[in-house]
Design a protein around this motif. Structure first.
Motif, mmCIF file in Angstrom:
data_model
loop_
_atom_site.group_PDB
_atom_site.id
_atom_site.type_symbol
_atom_site.label_atom_id
_atom_site.label_comp_id
_atom_site.label_asym_id
_atom_site.label_seq_id
_atom_site.Cartn_x
_atom_site.Cartn_y
_atom_site.Cartn_z
ATOM 1 N N THR A 41 41.517 31.491 -53.313
ATOM 2 C CA THR A 41 41.616 30.290 -52.492
ATOM 3 C C THR A 41 42.005 29.116 -53.389
ATOM 4 O O THR A 41 41.643 29.073 -54.558
ATOM 5 C CB THR A 41 40.287 30.031 -51.749
ATOM 6 N N ALA A 58 41.805 39.962 -46.406
ATOM 7 C CA ALA A 58 41.802 38.504 -46.566
ATOM 8 C C ALA A 58 40.454 38.010 -46.075
ATOM 9 O O ALA A 58 39.961 38.447 -45.031
ATOM 10 C CB ALA A 58 42.931 37.875 -45.749
ATOM 11 N N ASP A 81 48.586 34.586 -46.480
ATOM 12 C CA ASP A 81 47.883 33.366 -46.110
ATOM 13 C C ASP A 81 48.957 32.422 -45.585
ATOM 14 O O ASP A 81 49.833 31.995 -46.328
ATOM 15 C CB ASP A 81 47.181 32.782 -47.344
ATOM 16 N N SER A 90 46.228 27.991 -50.600
ATOM 17 C CA SER A 90 45.642 29.052 -49.790
ATOM 18 C C SER A 90 44.198 28.722 -49.421
ATOM 19 O O SER A 90 43.489 28.067 -50.172
ATOM 20 C CB SER A 90 45.692 30.378 -50.546
ATOM 21 N N PHE A 92 42.378 31.418 -48.116
ATOM 22 C CA PHE A 92 41.757 32.739 -48.137
ATOM 23 C C PHE A 92 41.905 33.412 -49.493
ATOM 24 O O PHE A 92 42.892 33.210 -50.195
ATOM 25 C CB PHE A 92 42.369 33.655 -47.069
#
Length: 195
Positions: A41, A58, A81, A90, A92
């Motif tokens: 992330t 994810a 993502d 991102s 995720f």
């Protein structure tokens, strides 16, 4: 692996080998070990993935450290993502649940490919629509379906994952505790249901 992705596309649209060759230069094959992080992330990762072999997932982690699985991607699935596809950081994590072989697609692959090969444009729209439908259904299931209904929907969507994925991950995807999943499975067994 690139050939497997080409065959995946051929199942969806009428694309010739020559057309595929004209758009495939930016594709790369990447292998991930079991447990390897594919994306963190906050990263601005510029690729989506076609899973040729293995299994990716994810997920996000909330402020209490609890994982919330958004998607599994077994063989012949795409995972990305969407924030990254829009040049944003991102939201995720993506990791490999199993040793996996993927095709990395640049974030603009489908757009650029649709310009060069117009028959790809309807596929691009269809993939986007399917993604939206999937998320809408997923949100609705999380808000309004029982744990049993969510589990049955999971089995329908991912028929081969119940033996490949730990139960706690399935519970995370369903938005329930592993204990609740165990109860649901036990109740279904009493009804003589077999996934």
């Amino acid at each position: 692996m690139i050939d497997q992705f080409k065959n995946y596309l051929k199942e969806k649209i009428a694309i010739t080998d020559e057309q595929f060759a004209s758009v495939s230069a930016g594709l790369k094959v990447k292998k991930f070990a079991k447990g390897e992080m594919v994306q963190y992330t906050g990263e601005t990762f510029k690729h989506g993935f076609f899973v040729g072999k293995g299994l990716l997932r994810a997920y996000s982690i909330d402020s209490k450290g609890k994982e919330h699985i958004i998607q599994f991607a077994p063989e012949n699935w795409l995972i990305a993502d969407r924030n990254n596809l829009n040049n944003e950081a991102s939201v995720f994590f993506i990791d490999a649940i199993e040793t996996s072989e993927t095709v990395l697609m640049p974030h603009d692959f489908l757009e650029q490919a649709a310009i060069k090969v117009p028959c790809l444009q309807p596929m691009q729209v269809k993939l986007l629509n399917n993604s939206i439908r999937f998320m809408q259904k997923r949100i609705n299931m999380l808000l309004s379906a029982t744990a049993e209904e969510r589990y049955l929907d999971f089995i329908k969507l991912y028929p081969n994952l119940t033996l490949r994925v730990p139960q706690w991950m399935i519970a995370s995807y369903l938005g329930i505790t592993p204990e609740s999943l165990s109860r649901v499975r036990k109740e279904l067994a009493h009804k003589h249901f077999r996934p």
